[in-house]
Scaffold this active site. Structure first.
Site, PDB file in Angstrom:
ATOM      1  N   ARG A  70     -43.051  28.277 -25.395  1.00 35.85           N
ATOM      2  CA  ARG A  70     -41.876  28.005 -26.244  1.00 35.85           C
ATOM      3  C   ARG A  70     -41.664  29.047 -27.343  1.00 35.85           C
ATOM      4  O   ARG A  70     -41.032  28.780 -28.347  1.00 35.85           O
ATOM      5  CB  ARG A  70     -41.959  26.599 -26.855  1.00 35.85           C
ATOM      6  N   LYS A 116     -30.626  39.603 -28.260  1.00 37.50           N
ATOM      7  CA  LYS A 116     -30.193  39.077 -26.958  1.00 37.50           C
ATOM      8  C   LYS A 116     -31.193  39.512 -25.895  1.00 37.50           C
ATOM      9  O   LYS A 116     -31.433  40.709 -25.719  1.00 37.50           O
ATOM     10  CB  LYS A 116     -28.789  39.568 -26.608  1.00 37.50           C
ATOM     11  N   GLU A 153     -23.144  54.234 -24.632  1.00 36.21           N
ATOM     12  CA  GLU A 153     -23.184  53.227 -25.695  1.00 36.21           C
ATOM     13  C   GLU A 153     -22.950  53.859 -27.067  1.00 36.21           C
ATOM     14  O   GLU A 153     -22.364  53.244 -27.952  1.00 36.21           O
ATOM     15  CB  GLU A 153     -24.521  52.484 -25.678  1.00 36.21           C
ATOM     16  N   LYS A 211     -24.315  48.154 -35.242  1.00 35.82           N
ATOM     17  CA  LYS A 211     -24.611  46.929 -34.501  1.00 35.82           C
ATOM     18  C   LYS A 211     -25.182  45.859 -35.413  1.00 35.82           C
ATOM     19  O   LYS A 211     -24.853  44.676 -35.281  1.00 35.82           O
ATOM     20  CB  LYS A 211     -25.581  47.217 -33.361  1.00 35.82           C
ATOM     21  N   GLU A 240     -22.521  34.840 -31.170  1.00 38.46           N
ATOM     22  CA  GLU A 240     -21.261  35.090 -30.458  1.00 38.46           C
ATOM     23  C   GLU A 240     -20.329  33.888 -30.494  1.00 38.46           C
ATOM     24  O   GLU A 240     -19.713  33.526 -29.491  1.00 38.46           O
ATOM     25  CB  GLU A 240     -21.537  35.490 -29.004  1.00 38.46           C
ATOM     26  N   ARG A 296     -18.751  39.522 -32.291  1.00 37.15           N
ATOM     27  CA  ARG A 296     -19.788  40.220 -31.542  1.00 37.15           C
ATOM     28  C   ARG A 296     -19.301  40.649 -30.167  1.00 37.15           C
ATOM     29  O   ARG A 296     -19.843  41.584 -29.566  1.00 37.15           O
ATOM     30  CB  ARG A 296     -21.031  39.327 -31.425  1.00 37.15           C
ATOM     31  N   ASN A 322     -18.965  44.371 -26.380  1.00 35.14           N
ATOM     32  CA  ASN A 322     -18.896  44.341 -24.925  1.00 35.14           C
ATOM     33  C   ASN A 322     -17.701  45.105 -24.369  1.00 35.14           C
ATOM     34  O   ASN A 322     -17.341  44.918 -23.197  1.00 35.14           O
ATOM     35  CB  ASN A 322     -18.851  42.884 -24.430  1.00 35.14           C
ATOM     36  N   HIS A 357     -17.794  46.317 -20.810  1.00 36.63           N
ATOM     37  CA  HIS A 357     -18.870  45.632 -20.098  1.00 36.63           C
ATOM     38  C   HIS A 357     -18.383  44.607 -19.069  1.00 36.63           C
ATOM     39  O   HIS A 357     -19.105  44.303 -18.120  1.00 36.63           O
ATOM     40  CB  HIS A 357     -19.800  44.945 -21.099  1.00 36.63           C
ATOM     41  N   HIS A 406     -20.179  45.473 -15.847  1.00 33.65           N
ATOM     42  CA  HIS A 406     -21.171  44.583 -15.242  1.00 33.65           C
ATOM     43  C   HIS A 406     -20.788  44.234 -13.806  1.00 33.65           C
ATOM     44  O   HIS A 406     -21.662  44.103 -12.936  1.00 33.65           O
ATOM     45  CB  HIS A 406     -21.304  43.303 -16.070  1.00 33.65           C
ATOM     46  N   HIS A 439     -26.615  51.606 -16.024  1.00 35.23           N
ATOM     47  CA  HIS A 439     -25.817  50.731 -16.885  1.00 35.23           C
ATOM     48  C   HIS A 439     -24.768  51.514 -17.678  1.00 35.23           C
ATOM     49  O   HIS A 439     -23.584  51.165 -17.680  1.00 35.23           O
ATOM     50  CB  HIS A 439     -26.731  49.967 -17.839  1.00 35.23           C
TER      51      HIS A 439
END
Length: 344
Positions: free
Chosen positions: A107, A129, A171, A210, A220, A225, A229, A232, A236, A249
């Protein structure tokens, strides 16, 4: 360089700018280090001092449920406890998978990032993230899990292959396009290379940008935020349909940014001509701006519906309002996306 402090819901962590030796010397002896086979092969002489090092296969394919369960079993077999820290030492795949492993093992255990690629330094290592891919799409399982600290060893970039450095530059350009026009102009006036004297300051600048965004919209929930993206949603989908291998990527994201700039122009959100500006910048940097997969608009759009920004079965994209400005646009009609893809 000074450290950057990033606040989050349960505390804060530092992003420290130090050398690779300093970063590794700062790790406790009982740490579990997760890396990939390529990075391990290059830095084995530095990692041999640690008792517990796990090198996963390099590439996006390791960011999977099977990759996660393998690491969890390794931690359990090595008798890692709830207080045993995990370090992700490598690029974005290692950071995402290692961070998610840390988030779910017992956990949650302490997590440290040492990103060794340009892309992971300026983007994926900061913001908390973490996650893995599912057979249905990229990054569909994950968590917001802040690291204990992040070390940014600029000297690690000296050993990057040229393609990997250029991949990370996608990026870097993104930050200029979405929120820092002077950065975009500086990159356009003098292309950044792995030997540029200003490389360290540019990396620090991107991380600062960032940090500002993720502190204001950590989970988000405000739409802010989501600007991170830009490119993206399409990118993606390109990665997913091409099998996470032929296209890196950053390369997929550079293509995605060109397409999404064109979508913004068609919607009247983005001023005319910006898509060509974005395209020209990427061509000069050596990044791809198109791919044959863009002709398969049906498959791309179908994949885009799995994007986390999609709301109530409608597509949402982060679109430029100018060079240096970006906002989330919801309920984008797929006919506009199809038209932009067909023009690419």
């Amino acid at each position: 360089m000074n450290a950057i402090a990033i606040s989050h819901k349960t505390g804060s962590y530092e992003v420290r700018f130090d050398s690779l030796d300093q970063a590794l010397n700062d790790l406790p002896s009982d740490i579990r280090i997760i890396t990939d086979e390529n990075v391990f092969g290059h830095y084995r002489h530095l990692l041999d001092r640690f008792m517990f090092v796990k090198a996963i296969p390099a590439g996006e394919q390791s960011k999977s449920i099977s990759g996660l369960t393998s690491l969890l079993s390794w931690l359990a077999d090595s008798r890692a406890s709830r207080k045993t820290p995990i370090c992700a030492f490598g690029g974005g795949v290692v950071g995402d998978l290692g961070g998610f492993t840390a988030a779910v093992y017992m956990r949650g255990v302490p997590f440290i990032q040492i990103p060794t690629t340009l892309l992971s330094q300026v983007d994926s290592s900061v913001g908390g993230k973490v996650g893995i891919d599912l057979p249905e799409g990229k990054n569909l399982a994950g968590a917001f899990y802040a690291p204990q600290r992040v070390h940014i060893p600029i000297d690690a970039l000296e050993s990057l292959p040229q393609r990997q450095f250029t991949n990370g530059m996608a990026e870097v350009w993104k930050y200029g396009f979405i929120m820092d026009k002077p950065l975009a102009e500086a990159l356009s006036n003098e292309l950044l290379t792995s030997g540029s004297q200003q490389l360290g300051s540019v990396v620090q600048r991107c991380i600062g940008l960032k940090a500002k965004v993720v502190q204001e919209d950590e989970f988000e929930t405000l739409g802010l935020r989501a600007i991170l993206n830009f490119g993206h949603t399409v990118g993606h989908a390109i990665e997913f349909l091409t099998g996470y291998g032929p296209i890196l990527h950053g390369e997929a994201i550079s293509i995605g940014m060109v397409v999404e700039a064109r979508i913004g122009e068609m919607l009247g959100v983005t001023p005319k001509g910006i898509s060509e500006t974005v395209k020209d910048c990427f061509i000069r940097q050596g990044l791809p701006v198109t791919h044959s997969i863009l002709k398969d608009s049906n498959s791309l759009i179908h994949s885009m519906y799995g994007d986390k920004k999609a709301v109530n079965g409608q597509l949402a994209l982060s679109l430029l309002t100018d060079i240096g400005g970006c906002r989330l646009v919801e309920a984008v009609d797929e006919s506009v996306i199809r038209a932009a893809l067909e023009e690419s």
